[in-house]
Design a protein around this motif. Structure first.
Motif, PDB file in Angstrom:
ATOM      1  N   ARG A  40      -4.744  -7.412   5.642  1.00 24.07           N
ATOM      2  CA  ARG A  40      -3.427  -6.594   5.588  1.00 24.07           C
ATOM      3  C   ARG A  40      -2.475  -7.219   6.420  1.00 24.07           C
ATOM      4  O   ARG A  40      -2.813  -7.758   7.672  1.00 24.07           O
ATOM      5  CB  ARG A  40      -4.026  -5.285   6.098  1.00 24.07           C
ATOM      6  CG  ARG A  40      -5.002  -4.413   5.005  1.00 24.07           C
ATOM      7  CD  ARG A  40      -4.982  -3.017   5.442  1.00 24.07           C
ATOM      8  NE  ARG A  40      -3.802  -2.335   5.750  1.00 24.07           N
ATOM      9  CZ  ARG A  40      -2.955  -1.661   4.754  1.00 24.07           C
ATOM     10  NH1 ARG A  40      -3.276  -1.859   3.674  1.00 24.07           N
ATOM     11  NH2 ARG A  40      -1.990  -1.155   5.051  1.00 24.07           N
ATOM     12  N   GLU A  51      -5.066   6.087   1.343  1.00 20.30           N
ATOM     13  CA  GLU A  51      -4.184   5.312   0.376  1.00 20.30           C
ATOM     14  C   GLU A  51      -4.309   3.834   0.610  1.00 20.30           C
ATOM     15  O   GLU A  51      -4.562   2.835  -0.208  1.00 20.30           O
ATOM     16  CB  GLU A  51      -2.898   5.701   0.233  1.00 20.30           C
ATOM     17  CG  GLU A  51      -2.177   4.769  -0.524  1.00 20.30           C
ATOM     18  CD  GLU A  51      -0.318   5.164  -0.682  1.00 20.30           C
ATOM     19  OE1 GLU A  51       0.480   4.590  -1.154  1.00 20.30           O
ATOM     20  OE2 GLU A  51      -0.044   6.109   0.124  1.00 20.30           O
ATOM     21  N   GLU A  52      -4.271   3.317   2.041  1.00 21.75           N
ATOM     22  CA  GLU A  52      -4.568   2.162   2.426  1.00 21.75           C
ATOM     23  C   GLU A  52      -5.877   1.566   2.094  1.00 21.75           C
ATOM     24  O   GLU A  52      -6.216   0.471   1.663  1.00 21.75           O
ATOM     25  CB  GLU A  52      -4.333   1.907   3.849  1.00 21.75           C
ATOM     26  CG  GLU A  52      -2.702   2.252   4.176  1.00 21.75           C
ATOM     27  CD  GLU A  52      -2.125   2.511   5.791  1.00 21.75           C
ATOM     28  OE1 GLU A  52      -1.089   2.454   5.920  1.00 21.75           O
ATOM     29  OE2 GLU A  52      -3.422   2.742   6.396  1.00 21.75           O
ATOM     30  N   GLU A  54      -8.117   2.860  -0.219  1.00 25.85           N
ATOM     31  CA  GLU A  54      -8.188   2.509  -1.644  1.00 25.85           C
ATOM     32  C   GLU A  54      -7.686   1.458  -1.958  1.00 25.85           C
ATOM     33  O   GLU A  54      -7.867   0.748  -3.093  1.00 25.85           O
ATOM     34  CB  GLU A  54      -7.611   4.004  -2.526  1.00 25.85           C
ATOM     35  CG  GLU A  54      -8.462   5.088  -2.009  1.00 25.85           C
ATOM     36  CD  GLU A  54      -8.090   6.616  -2.980  1.00 25.85           C
ATOM     37  OE1 GLU A  54      -6.974   6.412  -3.449  1.00 25.85           O
ATOM     38  OE2 GLU A  54      -8.754   7.315  -2.614  1.00 25.85           O
ATOM     39  N   ASN A  55      -6.282   1.106  -1.639  1.00 21.28           N
ATOM     40  CA  ASN A  55      -5.534  -0.078  -2.255  1.00 21.28           C
ATOM     41  C   ASN A  55      -6.521  -1.241  -1.551  1.00 21.28           C
ATOM     42  O   ASN A  55      -6.345  -2.220  -2.674  1.00 21.28           O
ATOM     43  CB  ASN A  55      -3.967  -0.037  -1.589  1.00 21.28           C
ATOM     44  CG  ASN A  55      -3.115   1.095  -2.112  1.00 21.28           C
ATOM     45  OD1 ASN A  55      -3.624   1.424  -3.142  1.00 21.28           O
ATOM     46  ND2 ASN A  55      -2.128   1.241  -1.274  1.00 21.28           N
ATOM     47  N   ASN A  56      -6.726  -1.261  -0.617  1.00 26.01           N
ATOM     48  CA  ASN A  56      -7.663  -2.571  -0.062  1.00 26.01           C
ATOM     49  C   ASN A  56      -8.926  -2.736  -0.970  1.00 26.01           C
ATOM     50  O   ASN A  56      -9.003  -3.836  -1.457  1.00 26.01           O
ATOM     51  CB  ASN A  56      -7.924  -2.663   1.416  1.00 26.01           C
ATOM     52  CG  ASN A  56      -7.357  -3.796   2.212  1.00 26.01           C
ATOM     53  OD1 ASN A  56      -5.930  -3.851   2.122  1.00 26.01           O
ATOM     54  ND2 ASN A  56      -8.159  -4.207   2.932  1.00 26.01           N
ATOM     55  N   ARG A  58      -9.301  -1.807  -4.002  1.00 27.70           N
ATOM     56  CA  ARG A  58      -8.889  -1.974  -5.325  1.00 27.70           C
ATOM     57  C   ARG A  58      -8.647  -3.432  -5.342  1.00 27.70           C
ATOM     58  O   ARG A  58      -8.846  -4.123  -6.398  1.00 27.70           O
ATOM     59  CB  ARG A  58      -7.595  -1.087  -5.915  1.00 27.70           C
ATOM     60  CG  ARG A  58      -7.245  -1.426  -7.194  1.00 27.70           C
ATOM     61  CD  ARG A  58      -6.307  -0.241  -7.420  1.00 27.70           C
ATOM     62  NE  ARG A  58      -6.656   1.042  -7.653  1.00 27.70           N
ATOM     63  CZ  ARG A  58      -6.380   2.009  -6.643  1.00 27.70           C
ATOM     64  NH1 ARG A  58      -5.666   1.893  -5.728  1.00 27.70           N
ATOM     65  NH2 ARG A  58      -6.953   3.221  -6.861  1.00 27.70           N
ATOM     66  N   ASP A  59      -7.853  -4.016  -4.222  1.00 31.03           N
ATOM     67  CA  ASP A  59      -7.053  -5.443  -4.196  1.00 31.03           C
ATOM     68  C   ASP A  59      -8.605  -6.229  -4.188  1.00 31.03           C
ATOM     69  O   ASP A  59      -8.685  -7.215  -5.048  1.00 31.03           O
ATOM     70  CB  ASP A  59      -6.531  -5.691  -3.065  1.00 31.03           C
ATOM     71  CG  ASP A  59      -4.996  -4.975  -3.286  1.00 31.03           C
ATOM     72  OD1 ASP A  59      -4.607  -4.689  -4.449  1.00 31.03           O
ATOM     73  OD2 ASP A  59      -4.320  -4.984  -2.265  1.00 31.03           O
ATOM     74  N   PHE A 102     -11.954   1.884  -8.821  1.00 30.78           N
ATOM     75  CA  PHE A 102     -11.138   1.033  -8.096  1.00 30.78           C
ATOM     76  C   PHE A 102     -10.717  -0.505  -9.084  1.00 30.78           C
ATOM     77  O   PHE A 102      -9.825  -1.087  -8.923  1.00 30.78           O
ATOM     78  CB  PHE A 102     -11.703   0.642  -6.978  1.00 30.78           C
ATOM     79  CG  PHE A 102     -11.844   1.568  -5.799  1.00 30.78           C
ATOM     80  CD1 PHE A 102     -10.670   2.182  -5.420  1.00 30.78           C
ATOM     81  CD2 PHE A 102     -12.875   1.923  -5.612  1.00 30.78           C
ATOM     82  CE1 PHE A 102     -10.917   3.268  -4.312  1.00 30.78           C
ATOM     83  CE2 PHE A 102     -13.184   2.946  -4.669  1.00 30.78           C
ATOM     84  CZ  PHE A 102     -12.086   3.662  -4.145  1.00 30.78           C
TER      85      PHE A 102
END
Length: 103
Positions: A40, A51-52, A54-56, A58-59, A102
């Protein structure tokens, strides 16, 4: 050591009421291999940790070099899901269910 931090602080089942870890942690821990999540640009924050994470996750899962590959006939998941299967669930169907949110 860094291993102790991962095992005792970040992945400890004792930290979660249902006796398992939050499987999103595997989308966030960088162990310096090509299949690991990207590093990150910013540190995780208490205010935005869900949120962070989940975003990581998902990425990572949407990167065919890291998390999963769809070839038109099926999905191949990273070996992380085999190595840490207990962290996701005991059944392969549950593993898939854990990650499809995700992808």
């Amino acid at each position: 050591s860094l291993d102790d931090i991962e095992l005792e602080r970040l992945r400890s089942p004792n930290k979660n009421p249902n006796g398992t870890e939050d499987c999103r942690i595997h989308g966030c821990i960088v162990r310096a291999s090509i299949s690991c999540p990207n590093i990150r640009r910013n540190a995780y924050t208490v205010a935005n940790i869900i949120e962070e994470m989940e975003n990581n996750t998902r990425d990572m899962l949407n990167n065919p070099l890291k998390g999963s590959v769809y070839d038109g006939s099926g999905v191949t998941l990273s070996e992380i899901f085999e190595w840490y299967s207990i962290d996701f669930s005991l059944s392969k169907a549950s593993n898939f269910k854990s990650v499809t949110q995700f992808i």
